[in-house]
Design an enzyme around this catalytic site. Structure first.
Site, PDB file in Angstrom:
ATOM      1  N   GLU A 165     -42.781 -49.199  -8.854  1.00 16.27           N
ATOM      2  CA  GLU A 165     -42.584 -48.585  -7.629  1.00 16.27           C
ATOM      3  C   GLU A 165     -42.182 -46.880  -6.918  1.00 16.27           C
ATOM      4  O   GLU A 165     -40.955 -46.499  -6.949  1.00 16.27           O
ATOM      5  CB  GLU A 165     -41.956 -49.214  -7.023  1.00 16.27           C
ATOM      6  CG  GLU A 165     -42.275 -49.023  -5.343  1.00 16.27           C
ATOM      7  CD  GLU A 165     -41.068 -50.665  -4.806  1.00 16.27           C
ATOM      8  OE1 GLU A 165     -40.966 -51.229  -4.975  1.00 16.27           O
ATOM      9  OE2 GLU A 165     -40.405 -49.796  -3.357  1.00 16.27           O
ATOM     10  N   HIS A 222     -42.772 -43.567  -5.897  1.00 19.49           N
ATOM     11  CA  HIS A 222     -43.494 -42.829  -4.826  1.00 19.49           C
ATOM     12  C   HIS A 222     -44.061 -40.736  -4.739  1.00 19.49           C
ATOM     13  O   HIS A 222     -43.162 -40.432  -4.958  1.00 19.49           O
ATOM     14  CB  HIS A 222     -43.194 -43.486  -3.016  1.00 19.49           C
ATOM     15  CG  HIS A 222     -42.375 -44.763  -2.720  1.00 19.49           C
ATOM     16  ND1 HIS A 222     -43.450 -45.938  -2.854  1.00 19.49           N
ATOM     17  CD2 HIS A 222     -41.687 -45.320  -3.100  1.00 19.49           C
ATOM     18  CE1 HIS A 222     -43.074 -46.700  -3.260  1.00 19.49           C
ATOM     19  NE2 HIS A 222     -41.705 -46.699  -2.830  1.00 19.49           N
ATOM     20  N   PHE A 274     -34.980 -42.199   6.592  1.00 15.94           N
ATOM     21  CA  PHE A 274     -34.399 -42.373   5.914  1.00 15.94           C
ATOM     22  C   PHE A 274     -33.470 -42.114   4.666  1.00 15.94           C
ATOM     23  O   PHE A 274     -33.081 -42.723   4.260  1.00 15.94           O
ATOM     24  CB  PHE A 274     -35.690 -43.602   4.468  1.00 15.94           C
ATOM     25  CG  PHE A 274     -36.885 -44.088   5.446  1.00 15.94           C
ATOM     26  CD1 PHE A 274     -35.985 -45.824   5.815  1.00 15.94           C
ATOM     27  CD2 PHE A 274     -37.299 -44.210   5.501  1.00 15.94           C
ATOM     28  CE1 PHE A 274     -36.112 -46.457   6.120  1.00 15.94           C
ATOM     29  CE2 PHE A 274     -38.770 -45.457   6.357  1.00 15.94           C
ATOM     30  CZ  PHE A 274     -38.143 -46.593   6.250  1.00 15.94           C
ATOM     31  N   HIS A 279     -45.901 -53.792  -0.238  1.00 15.12           N
ATOM     32  CA  HIS A 279     -44.812 -53.247  -0.263  1.00 15.12           C
ATOM     33  C   HIS A 279     -44.066 -52.879   1.036  1.00 15.12           C
ATOM     34  O   HIS A 279     -44.897 -52.727   2.234  1.00 15.12           O
ATOM     35  CB  HIS A 279     -45.031 -50.655  -0.305  1.00 15.12           C
ATOM     36  CG  HIS A 279     -44.129 -50.451  -0.486  1.00 15.12           C
ATOM     37  ND1 HIS A 279     -43.347 -49.666   0.724  1.00 15.12           N
ATOM     38  CD2 HIS A 279     -42.769 -50.175  -1.543  1.00 15.12           C
ATOM     39  CE1 HIS A 279     -42.126 -49.233  -0.139  1.00 15.12           C
ATOM     40  NE2 HIS A 279     -41.946 -49.183  -1.292  1.00 15.12           N
ATOM     41  N   ASP A 325     -37.804 -46.948  -8.110  1.00 11.97           N
ATOM     42  CA  ASP A 325     -38.559 -46.622  -6.117  1.00 11.97           C
ATOM     43  C   ASP A 325     -38.055 -45.037  -6.375  1.00 11.97           C
ATOM     44  O   ASP A 325     -37.328 -45.410  -5.286  1.00 11.97           O
ATOM     45  CB  ASP A 325     -37.127 -47.284  -5.353  1.00 11.97           C
ATOM     46  CG  ASP A 325     -38.011 -48.046  -4.488  1.00 11.97           C
ATOM     47  OD1 ASP A 325     -39.348 -47.356  -3.769  1.00 11.97           O
ATOM     48  OD2 ASP A 325     -37.894 -48.667  -3.510  1.00 11.97           O
TER      49      ASP A 325
HETATM   50  C1  GRE Z   1     -39.408 -46.960  -0.345  1.00 14.86           C
HETATM   51  O1  GRE Z   1     -40.319 -47.018  -0.166  1.00 14.86           O
HETATM   52  O2  GRE Z   1     -39.100 -47.560  -1.249  1.00 14.86           O
HETATM   53  C2  GRE Z   1     -38.193 -46.694   0.915  1.00 14.86           C
HETATM   54  C3  GRE Z   1     -38.304 -46.402   1.987  1.00 14.86           C
HETATM   55  C4  GRE Z   1     -37.583 -45.828   2.804  1.00 14.86           C
HETATM   56  C5  GRE Z   1     -35.978 -46.526   2.635  1.00 14.86           C
HETATM   57  C6  GRE Z   1     -35.685 -46.763   0.681  1.00 14.86           C
HETATM   58  C7  GRE Z   1     -36.669 -47.136  -0.155  1.00 14.86           C
HETATM   59  O3  GRE Z   1     -40.185 -45.447   2.101  1.00 14.86           O
HETATM   60  O4  GRE Z   1     -36.587 -47.566  -0.869  1.00 14.86           O
HETATM   61 ZN    ZN Z   2     -40.473 -48.247  -2.878  1.00 13.98          ZN
END
Ligand code: GRE
Ligand code: ZN
Length: 325
Positions: free
Chosen positions: A8, A10, A23, A163, A285
């Site tokens: 996971e 990104h 975030f 997700h 993550d």
């Molecule tokens: C995620 O994509 O897993 C994510 C966000 C924003 C904050 C925390 C997070 O997109 O884990």
């Molecule tokens: Zn994520």
């Protein structure tokens, strides 16, 4: 542990980078560059902490929040082309999940097919419900118009990572409690309900080979699984839904979980107890969580080394048919 696989993880492109700023605006100097980096800082962190491969995916909510369908399609294609380009540079270290314009289920199926067939992508990662046409029109993927899409996913035999994204704004439960948004609570609340909708809808009776991945050790579902089906047992009140079996049946048969953003051993033990150690996979993550912290936790967590090898590497190789040396 060396040779870990994390899934996971990104990446943002220009068109989606701003989505992540809410975030982490206070750490944007660090978070922004980490989101767009693939071959540099990310690889160094992977080397340092024993991650052999990351399966890359677009950030959130990205394509799912683009209500204009044509734009959603264009951004997903642009993102997938970019991810394919990064994988092509280091196929020994990176694989990818397709971003999909679920606003148009038929185009989503075609785009997934393109990504799997032309680029060798190992599945899809979709950020919850989609805004379609107008900002307040949303679709969940248990709806009937998505059944042909799911048939395509099943035929391609690739997993679908559901997700998180935040619930729609204006939800009265969250009014004046913005702190509940995002990873603290709302992501899991939103995503777990979506997963349960898929189950209750009978989707898995129609598509018996569909594989769904949930992050964050199952978005809270494993700890609730007994209660979801229990329903005050003496009342003998079966679920009123189209699906043929109990929720636990489908969850254990069709779902795989990752440790993304949930580096807590009792929760990992609970997840493996409910699902079996073959259905849980290590993940970080990135960049919202720290690779060093996630790996330090996982490498020393009090689980057996057999389970560590499965969760850290072997389960992902099997599920995604990864070709690693
Ligand atoms: C995620 O994509 O897993 C994510 C966000 C924003 C904050 C925390 C997070 O997109 O884990
Ligand atoms: Zn994520």
């Amino acid at each position: 542990m060396q040779g870990k696989i994390a899934l996971e993880e990104h990446v943002a492109i220009d068109a989606t980078l701003a989505d992540s700023k809410v975030f982490g605006a206070h750490v944007w100097d660090t978070l922004g560059p980490r989101l767009v980096d693939v071959q540099d800082m990310r690889l160094r962190e992977m080397d340092k902490h024993g991650i052999e491969m990351m399966i890359l995916s677009l950030n959130a909510p990205a394509v799912q929040a683009i209500h204009d369908v044509k734009t959603a399609i264009a951004v997903s294609k642009e993102a997938n082309d970019a991810l394919a380009g990064e994988v092509r540079k280091r196929p020994d270290r990176f694989a990818a999940f397709a971003a999909l314009p679920m606003q148009d289920p038929q185009v989503a199926a075609e785009e997934l097919t393109r990504c799997v067939k032309d680029f060798g992508f190992v599945g899809a990662l979709v950020n919850g419900f989609s805004n379609v046409g107008t900002p307040d029109n949303v679709t969940y993927y248990d709806l009937p118009q998505y059944r042909p899409f799911w048939k395509t996913v099943e035929t391609l035999d690739v997993p679908f990572y559901l997700h998180p994204r935040n619930p729609m704004p204006g939800n009265p439960q969250l009014k004046d409690h913005n702190w509940l948004l995002g990873p603290n609570w709302a992501f899991s609340a939103e995503t777990s309900v979506h997963a349960l909708r898929l189950i209750g809808s009978g989707l898995f009776d129609e598509c018996p080979n569909l594989k769904i991945v949930l992050g964050h050790l199952g978005e809270g579902i494993p700890v609730q699984l007994w209660r979801i089906d229990g329903r005050n047992g003496w009342m003998h009140a079966p679920h009123q839904y189209p699906a043929k079996h109990g929720v636990g049946h489908y969850f254990r048969k069709h779902f795989h979980l990752t440790t993304s953003g949930n580096f807590h051993t009792p929760s990992l033990v609970n997840a493996t107890t409910e699902m079996g150690a073959d259905r849980v996979m290590f993940s970080v993550d990135w960049p919202f969580e720290d690779v060093g912290e996630g790996c330090a936790w996982f490498d020393t967590a009090e689980i057996s080394d057999t389970d560590r090898a499965k969760i850290g590497r072997e389960n992902a190789i099997k599920l995604f048919k990864l070709k690693l040396k």
